[in-house]
Design a protein around this motif. Structure first.
Motif, short mmCIF file in Angstrom:
data_model
loop_
_atom_site.label_atom_id
_atom_site.label_comp_id
_atom_site.label_asym_id
_atom_site.label_seq_id
_atom_site.Cartn_x
_atom_site.Cartn_y
_atom_site.Cartn_z
N ASN A 158 0.85 -1.04 -0.16
CA ASN A 158 -0.08 0.50 -0.50
C ASN A 158 0.38 1.75 -0.13
O ASN A 158 0.70 2.63 -0.67
CB ASN A 158 -0.64 -0.12 1.16
CG ASN A 158 -2.01 -1.07 1.13
OD1 ASN A 158 -2.55 -1.54 -0.25
ND2 ASN A 158 -2.32 -1.36 2.37
N TYR A 159 2.16 1.59 0.73
CA TYR A 159 2.75 2.36 0.78
C TYR A 159 3.82 2.45 -0.69
O TYR A 159 3.39 3.91 -0.62
CB TYR A 159 4.48 1.89 1.67
CG TYR A 159 3.40 2.15 3.14
CD1 TYR A 159 2.26 2.15 3.60
CD2 TYR A 159 4.22 1.64 4.43
CE1 TYR A 159 1.50 2.88 5.01
CE2 TYR A 159 3.78 1.37 5.57
CZ TYR A 159 2.96 1.83 6.02
OH TYR A 159 2.60 2.13 7.43
N LYS A 160 4.09 1.75 -1.07
CA LYS A 160 4.50 1.99 -2.83
C LYS A 160 3.76 2.37 -3.28
O LYS A 160 4.00 3.47 -3.81
CB LYS A 160 5.23 0.36 -2.86
CG LYS A 160 6.36 0.32 -2.63
CD LYS A 160 6.57 -1.31 -3.34
CE LYS A 160 8.18 -1.00 -2.22
NZ LYS A 160 8.91 -2.77 -3.14
N HIS A 161 2.24 1.78 -3.31
CA HIS A 161 1.02 2.33 -4.40
C HIS A 161 0.70 4.01 -4.11
O HIS A 161 0.05 4.55 -4.92
CB HIS A 161 0.28 1.12 -4.80
CG HIS A 161 1.03 0.72 -4.89
ND1 HIS A 161 1.67 -0.99 -4.53
CD2 HIS A 161 1.29 0.15 -6.40
CE1 HIS A 161 1.98 -1.59 -5.98
NE2 HIS A 161 1.73 -1.15 -7.11
N ASN A 162 1.00 4.31 -2.96
CA ASN A 162 -0.56 5.12 -1.92
C ASN A 162 0.77 5.69 -1.32
O ASN A 162 -0.15 5.68 0.28
CB ASN A 162 -1.96 4.30 -2.32
CG ASN A 162 -2.71 4.24 -2.68
OD1 ASN A 162 -2.64 5.30 -3.54
ND2 ASN A 162 -3.38 4.06 -2.93
N PRO A 163 2.11 6.33 -1.29
CA PRO A 163 3.01 6.76 0.09
C PRO A 163 1.59 7.66 0.78
O PRO A 163 1.56 8.03 2.23
CB PRO A 163 3.90 7.37 -0.68
CG PRO A 163 3.70 6.99 -2.10
CD PRO A 163 2.68 6.33 -2.43
N GLU A 164 1.00 8.69 -0.22
CA GLU A 164 0.24 9.68 0.82
C GLU A 164 -0.86 9.13 1.57
O GLU A 164 -0.95 10.05 2.08
CB GLU A 164 -0.16 10.36 -0.29
CG GLU A 164 -1.51 10.29 -1.84
CD GLU A 164 -0.45 9.21 -3.04
OE1 GLU A 164 -0.87 8.36 -3.43
OE2 GLU A 164 1.02 10.17 -2.55
N LYS A 165 -1.30 8.28 1.02
CA LYS A 165 -2.24 7.72 2.49
C LYS A 165 -1.54 6.55 3.52
O LYS A 165 -2.29 5.97 4.07
CB LYS A 165 -3.28 7.35 1.63
CG LYS A 165 -4.31 7.20 0.36
CD LYS A 165 -4.73 7.00 -0.23
CE LYS A 165 -6.22 7.64 -0.78
NZ LYS A 165 -7.11 6.85 -1.95
N ALA A 166 -0.54 6.37 4.03
CA ALA A 166 0.18 6.04 4.81
C ALA A 166 -0.05 6.18 5.98
O ALA A 166 -0.33 7.68 6.18
CB ALA A 166 1.98 5.53 3.85
N LYS A 167 -0.78 5.66 7.07
CA LYS A 167 -0.73 5.89 8.41
C LYS A 167 0.60 5.29 9.18
O LYS A 167 0.77 4.47 9.12
CB LYS A 167 -1.73 5.38 8.87
CG LYS A 167 -3.25 6.46 7.80
CD LYS A 167 -3.11 7.64 8.59
CE LYS A 167 -4.81 8.08 7.30
NZ LYS A 167 -4.38 9.67 7.19
N LEU A 168 1.58 6.75 9.50
CA LEU A 168 3.13 5.92 9.44
C LEU A 168 2.78 5.98 11.52
O LEU A 168 2.39 7.26 11.59
CB LEU A 168 3.78 6.46 9.34
CG LEU A 168 3.75 6.48 7.21
CD1 LEU A 168 4.98 7.44 6.81
CD2 LEU A 168 4.27 5.13 6.97
#
Length: 132
Positions: A49-59
């Protein structure tokens, strides 16, 4: 829009930019997905998911700190070495200095242990001062 929403959006944008940069660094270091998962302490699904949508990552705070150490390692290598082969290849080179004992920095940080990531960063960071 409230100032809190704007602030959170700005923080999310910064986090996404850091994540994108780190994923690009990992690609140049030729890291496997398994290594990335361990270094960032994420599941296979989360990494996908991070690779495809890094702007949606909840880190998490831990993951953000790990990203920070990777960015700082990269910055140090770019400061110390002028050629891309060393900037990006150093992490895969066996290192005979104390602590590394013939292992590559990447092999050590790919254990996923936060303390090891910190120690590798600290030792690489000393290269700025010519301590090696």
């Amino acid at each position: 829009m409230s100032s809190q929403v704007i602030e959170n959006t700005a923080i999310d944008n910064i986090n996404a930019a850091g994540l994108k940069a780190v994923l690009n660094i990992f690609k140049k270091w030729e890291c496997s997905n398994e290594q990335i998962q361990k270094i960032l302490s994420v599941s296979r699904a989360a990494l996908h998911n991070y690779k495809h949508n890094p702007e949606k990552a909840k880190l998490t705070a831990d993951q953000l700190e790990r990203i920070s150490y990777i960015l700082n390692i990269h910055a140090t290598l770019r400061t110390v070495f002028s050629n891309p082969e060393n900037q990006y290849g150093f992490m895969k080179m066996p290192n005979n200095n104390p602590y590394f004992n013939g292992k590559t920095p990447l092999a050590l940080i790919a254990t996923g242990k936060f303390g090891i990531l910190y120690e590798v960063f600290k030792r690489i960071d000393t290269m700025r001062g010519g301590a090696w």
